[in-house]
Design a protein around this motif. Structure first.
Motif, PDB file in Angstrom:
ATOM      1  N   MET A  41       0.854  -1.193   0.000  1.00  0.00           N
ATOM      2  CA  MET A  41       0.000   0.000   0.000  1.00  0.00           C
ATOM      3  C   MET A  41       0.892   1.247   0.000  1.00  0.00           C
ATOM      4  SD  MET A  41      -3.034   0.930   2.659  1.00  0.00           S
ATOM      5  CE  MET A  41      -4.036   2.375   2.365  1.00  0.00           C
ATOM      6  N   PRO A  42       0.716   2.138  -0.980  1.00  0.00           N
ATOM      7  CA  PRO A  42       1.632   3.301  -1.073  1.00  0.00           C
ATOM      8  C   PRO A  42       1.505   4.208   0.162  1.00  0.00           C
ATOM      9  CG  PRO A  42      -0.260   3.583  -2.516  1.00  0.00           C
ATOM     10  CD  PRO A  42      -0.341   2.176  -2.003  1.00  0.00           C
ATOM     11  N   GLU A  43       2.637   4.772   0.543  1.00  0.00           N
ATOM     12  CA  GLU A  43       2.672   5.641   1.727  1.00  0.00           C
ATOM     13  C   GLU A  43       1.965   6.966   1.444  1.00  0.00           C
ATOM     14  OE1 GLU A  43       5.993   7.715   4.648  1.00  0.00           O
ATOM     15  OE2 GLU A  43       6.576   6.475   2.938  1.00  0.00           O
ATOM     16  N   ASN A  44       1.101   7.393   2.362  1.00  0.00           N
ATOM     17  CA  ASN A  44       0.346   8.640   2.199  1.00  0.00           C
ATOM     18  C   ASN A  44       1.244   9.816   2.599  1.00  0.00           C
ATOM     19  OD1 ASN A  44      -1.622  10.484   1.785  1.00  0.00           O
ATOM     20  ND2 ASN A  44      -2.766  10.011   3.652  1.00  0.00           N
ATOM     21  N   LYS A  45       1.798  10.503   1.616  1.00  0.00           N
ATOM     22  CA  LYS A  45       2.720  11.603   1.896  1.00  0.00           C
ATOM     23  C   LYS A  45       1.982  12.802   2.480  1.00  0.00           C
ATOM     24  CE  LYS A  45       6.116  10.400  -1.637  1.00  0.00           C
ATOM     25  NZ  LYS A  45       6.831  10.846  -2.847  1.00  0.00           N
ATOM     26  N   LYS A  46       2.668  13.526   3.381  1.00  0.00           N
ATOM     27  CA  LYS A  46       2.073  14.688   4.019  1.00  0.00           C
ATOM     28  C   LYS A  46       2.566  15.965   3.366  1.00  0.00           C
ATOM     29  CE  LYS A  46       1.071  12.703   8.516  1.00  0.00           C
ATOM     30  NZ  LYS A  46       1.173  12.857   9.982  1.00  0.00           N
ATOM     31  N   VAL A  47       1.727  16.978   3.366  1.00  0.00           N
ATOM     32  CA  VAL A  47       2.082  18.295   2.836  1.00  0.00           C
ATOM     33  C   VAL A  47       1.965  19.291   3.979  1.00  0.00           C
ATOM     34  CG1 VAL A  47       1.571  20.070   1.115  1.00  0.00           C
ATOM     35  CG2 VAL A  47       1.121  17.654   0.605  1.00  0.00           C
ATOM     36  N   MET A  48       3.117  19.926   4.331  1.00  0.00           N
ATOM     37  CA  MET A  48       3.157  20.888   5.433  1.00  0.00           C
ATOM     38  C   MET A  48       2.589  20.297   6.723  1.00  0.00           C
ATOM     39  SD  MET A  48       2.063  24.400   3.420  1.00  0.00           S
ATOM     40  CE  MET A  48       2.455  25.438   4.830  1.00  0.00           C
ATOM     41  N   GLY A  49       2.904  19.037   6.974  1.00  0.00           N
ATOM     42  CA  GLY A  49       2.469  18.381   8.196  1.00  0.00           C
ATOM     43  C   GLY A  49       1.034  17.895   8.164  1.00  0.00           C
ATOM     44  N   MET A  50       0.336  18.051   7.014  1.00  0.00           N
ATOM     45  CA  MET A  50      -1.062  17.616   6.904  1.00  0.00           C
ATOM     46  C   MET A  50      -1.182  16.569   5.811  1.00  0.00           C
ATOM     47  SD  MET A  50      -3.075  21.285   7.193  1.00  0.00           S
ATOM     48  CE  MET A  50      -1.942  22.166   6.117  1.00  0.00           C
ATOM     49  N   SER A  51      -2.174  15.691   5.972  1.00  0.00           N
ATOM     50  CA  SER A  51      -2.437  14.740   4.893  1.00  0.00           C
ATOM     51  C   SER A  51      -2.978  15.507   3.691  1.00  0.00           C
ATOM     52  CB  SER A  51      -3.438  13.685   5.356  1.00  0.00           C
ATOM     53  OG  SER A  51      -4.662  14.291   5.683  1.00  0.00           O
ATOM     54  N   LYS A  52      -2.875  14.889   2.514  1.00  0.00           N
ATOM     55  CA  LYS A  52      -3.291  15.591   1.291  1.00  0.00           C
ATOM     56  C   LYS A  52      -4.749  16.042   1.324  1.00  0.00           C
ATOM     57  CE  LYS A  52      -0.032  14.116  -2.252  1.00  0.00           C
ATOM     58  NZ  LYS A  52       0.143  13.345  -3.497  1.00  0.00           N
ATOM     59  N   PRO A  53      -5.699  15.186   1.767  1.00  0.00           N
ATOM     60  CA  PRO A  53      -7.107  15.657   1.797  1.00  0.00           C
ATOM     61  C   PRO A  53      -7.305  16.855   2.722  1.00  0.00           C
ATOM     62  CG  PRO A  53      -6.999  13.270   1.951  1.00  0.00           C
ATOM     63  CD  PRO A  53      -5.594  13.754   2.051  1.00  0.00           C
ATOM     64  N   VAL A  54      -6.647  16.798   3.894  1.00  0.00           N
ATOM     65  CA  VAL A  54      -6.786  17.922   4.835  1.00  0.00           C
ATOM     66  C   VAL A  54      -6.153  19.172   4.250  1.00  0.00           C
ATOM     67  CG1 VAL A  54      -6.127  18.796   7.114  1.00  0.00           C
ATOM     68  CG2 VAL A  54      -6.881  16.420   6.854  1.00  0.00           C
ATOM     69  N   PHE A  55      -4.980  19.019   3.628  1.00  0.00           N
ATOM     70  CA  PHE A  55      -4.302  20.171   3.027  1.00  0.00           C
ATOM     71  C   PHE A  55      -5.165  20.815   1.936  1.00  0.00           C
ATOM     72  CE2 PHE A  55      -1.541  21.875  -0.315  1.00  0.00           C
ATOM     73  CZ  PHE A  55      -0.875  22.854   0.406  1.00  0.00           C
ATOM     74  N   ILE A  56      -5.772  19.958   1.105  1.00  0.00           N
ATOM     75  CA  ILE A  56      -6.619  20.493   0.016  1.00  0.00           C
ATOM     76  C   ILE A  56      -7.843  21.198   0.598  1.00  0.00           C
ATOM     77  CG2 ILE A  56      -8.110  19.807  -1.912  1.00  0.00           C
ATOM     78  CD1 ILE A  56      -6.073  17.578  -2.496  1.00  0.00           C
ATOM     79  N   ALA A  57      -8.416  20.625   1.672  1.00  0.00           N
ATOM     80  CA  ALA A  57      -9.586  21.262   2.301  1.00  0.00           C
ATOM     81  C   ALA A  57      -9.224  22.619   2.886  1.00  0.00           C
ATOM     82  CB  ALA A  57     -10.140  20.344   3.397  1.00  0.00           C
ATOM     83  N   VAL A  58      -8.045  22.708   3.546  1.00  0.00           N
ATOM     84  CA  VAL A  58      -7.601  23.985   4.111  1.00  0.00           C
ATOM     85  C   VAL A  58      -7.361  24.997   3.005  1.00  0.00           C
ATOM     86  CG1 VAL A  58      -5.704  25.120   5.349  1.00  0.00           C
ATOM     87  CG2 VAL A  58      -6.625  22.959   6.204  1.00  0.00           C
ATOM     88  N   LEU A  59      -6.735  24.535   1.909  1.00  0.00           N
ATOM     89  CA  LEU A  59      -6.447  25.424   0.778  1.00  0.00           C
ATOM     90  C   LEU A  59      -7.734  25.968   0.159  1.00  0.00           C
ATOM     91  CD1 LEU A  59      -3.739  26.255  -0.479  1.00  0.00           C
ATOM     92  CD2 LEU A  59      -4.135  24.562  -2.272  1.00  0.00           C
ATOM     93  N   LEU A  60      -8.730  25.089  -0.002  1.00  0.00           N
ATOM     94  CA  LEU A  60     -10.015  25.536  -0.567  1.00  0.00           C
ATOM     95  C   LEU A  60     -10.718  26.500   0.384  1.00  0.00           C
ATOM     96  CD1 LEU A  60     -11.326  22.186  -2.130  1.00  0.00           C
ATOM     97  CD2 LEU A  60     -10.451  24.197  -3.337  1.00  0.00           C
ATOM     98  N   GLY A  61     -10.592  26.249   1.699  1.00  0.00           N
ATOM     99  CA  GLY A  61     -11.205  27.145   2.682  1.00  0.00           C
ATOM    100  C   GLY A  61     -10.593  28.539   2.613  1.00  0.00           C
ATOM    101  N   ILE A  62      -9.258  28.602   2.520  1.00  0.00           N
ATOM    102  CA  ILE A  62      -8.586  29.907   2.428  1.00  0.00           C
ATOM    103  C   ILE A  62      -8.977  30.616   1.141  1.00  0.00           C
ATOM    104  CG2 ILE A  62      -6.329  31.012   2.190  1.00  0.00           C
ATOM    105  CD1 ILE A  62      -5.189  28.851   4.023  1.00  0.00           C
ATOM    106  N   LEU A  63      -9.074  29.836   0.024  1.00  0.00           N
ATOM    107  CA  LEU A  63      -9.454  30.427  -1.263  1.00  0.00           C
ATOM    108  C   LEU A  63     -10.876  30.994  -1.201  1.00  0.00           C
ATOM    109  CD1 LEU A  63      -8.672  30.928  -4.212  1.00  0.00           C
ATOM    110  CD2 LEU A  63      -9.622  28.662  -4.760  1.00  0.00           C
ATOM    111  N   ALA A  64     -11.795  30.221  -0.580  1.00  0.00           N
ATOM    112  CA  ALA A  64     -13.185  30.692  -0.458  1.00  0.00           C
ATOM    113  C   ALA A  64     -13.263  31.944   0.407  1.00  0.00           C
ATOM    114  CB  ALA A  64     -14.047  29.576   0.145  1.00  0.00           C
ATOM    115  N   LEU A  65     -12.487  31.960   1.502  1.00  0.00           N
ATOM    116  CA  LEU A  65     -12.480  33.130   2.394  1.00  0.00           C
ATOM    117  C   LEU A  65     -11.923  34.357   1.683  1.00  0.00           C
ATOM    118  CD1 LEU A  65     -13.070  34.048   5.291  1.00  0.00           C
ATOM    119  CD2 LEU A  65     -10.731  33.425   5.891  1.00  0.00           C
ATOM    120  N   THR A  66     -10.905  34.119   0.840  1.00  0.00           N
ATOM    121  CA  THR A  66     -10.308  35.230   0.083  1.00  0.00           C
ATOM    122  C   THR A  66     -11.322  35.816  -0.895  1.00  0.00           C
ATOM    123  OG1 THR A  66      -8.159  34.143   0.230  1.00  0.00           O
ATOM    124  CG2 THR A  66      -8.394  35.874  -1.414  1.00  0.00           C
TER     125      THR A  66
END
Length: 318
Positions: A1-26
């Motif tokens: 099973m491939p290793e789930n790499k983290k982005v800035m200390g967050m898993s990819k789904p969480v990172f994408i959700a945070v990024l979309l939240g910041i974009l929506a707020l902007t």
């Protein structure tokens, strides 16, 4: 099973959700702000829209006690005094040898200010100056920090069409920096007169000795002696003038920085609520601390200079 790499200390789904939240707020911040409203005119709920700021330099009267108008800045100053009194009363009412967190925090603040005074003015004078210096620092920084509480300046009272702000930072009313500057000036002069002596202290400003000496010994010192005596009188009067100008510089340094910062902050809130104002909130936190430190620090330095005999007197005493 491939290793789930983290982005800035967050898993990819969480990172994408945070990024979309910041974009929506902007996007929402831009559309709800002054520029977005002018370009697109999209209607948002009232609580999301920041109306165009209308800064007023004079404070507003919120009620009267007899013939005395109580302004919103005066009311805010009372709140900050009550807050400081309550905090330090609560921190010291049950003093323990091993302090709790609240007592330790209060002791840290007071210890920092006490060390600040004694490091500059020495143990004896630092202890003498400490109450005034600490009071000025705590009053200025408390008012600066209270002014940054979200919604602090948006509480309105009065009837429609005649509404006014209930709270406004005391530092943005020129009367309060002026009052602090006058208190600082009076205490510095009092300490100087008491420590050095009335005649020695005033002699720094009214330095007629060299001129009288040159007249008495005119044959020996000649015209240059008289000229140097006049220069000494002139320098003394310049020093006297500088003492009074200090009141103006103290007043407008604090008033200008805090008022300018508040206007800048509300302007950024109007242009782009939430995001654009965040960096300026951080900046105003720093400005509030620096202004409190400068006001208290300059009072301390001038008091230390006032109680220190100048070179001529020191050599005479020895």
């Amino acid at each position: 099973m491939p290793e789930n790499k983290k982005v800035m200390g967050m898993s990819k789904p969480v990172f994408i959700a945070v990024l979309l939240g910041i974009l929506a707020l902007t996007i929402v911040s831009f559309l709800a702000g002054g520029i977005g409203q002018a370009l697109f005119g999209i209607e948002f709920p009232e609580w999301l829209v920041v109306h165009q700021p209308e800064p007023h330099l004079p404070p507003s009267a919120i009620f009267h006690i007899g013939g005395l108008a109580v302004t919103n800045t005066m009311f805010t100053a009372w709140i900050s005094i009550a807050l400081l009194t309550g905090l330090f009363w609560a921190a010291t009412r049950r003093m323990k040898l091993v302090p709790g967190r609240f007592q330790a925090a209060a002791e840290s603040v007071i210890g920092y200010l006490y060390d600040f005074c004694t490091d500059i003015a020495g143990e004896k004078n630092g202890r003498k100056f400490f109450p005034l210096v600490a009071t000025i620092f705590l009053f200025v920084i408390t008012n600066a920090l209270m002014n940054l509480i979200p919604g602090y300046n948006s509480i309105l009272i009065g009837e429609a069409g005649h509404q006014t702000h209930l709270l406004r930072g005391a530092n943005t009313d020129v009367n309060f920096p002026l009052a602090l500057a006058v208190i600082s000036f009076v205490m510095v002069e009092y300490w100087g007169l008491k420590s050095v002596g009335v005649f020695h202290y005033l002699g720094k400003f009214f330095n007629f000795g060299p001129f009288i000496h040159s007249i008495r010994h005119f044959r020996k010192e000649g015209v240059m002696g008289v000229f140097n005596g006049l220069i000494a009188i002139f320098i003394g009067l310049i020093e006297l003038m500088a003492e009074f100008i200090r009141i103006i510089s103290f007043t407008f340094r604090l008033f200008g920085n805090m008022t300018g910062g508040e206007i800048l902050l509300v302007s950024m809130l109007f242009l782009m609520p939430f995001l654009l104002a965040l960096p300026f909130y951080g900046l105003e936190l720093l400005v509030g601390f620096i202004q409190a430190l400068i006001f208290a620090g300059l009072t301390l330095v001038f008091a230390h200079i006032a109680v220190t005999p100048h070179t001529g007197e020191a050599s005479e005493h020895h």
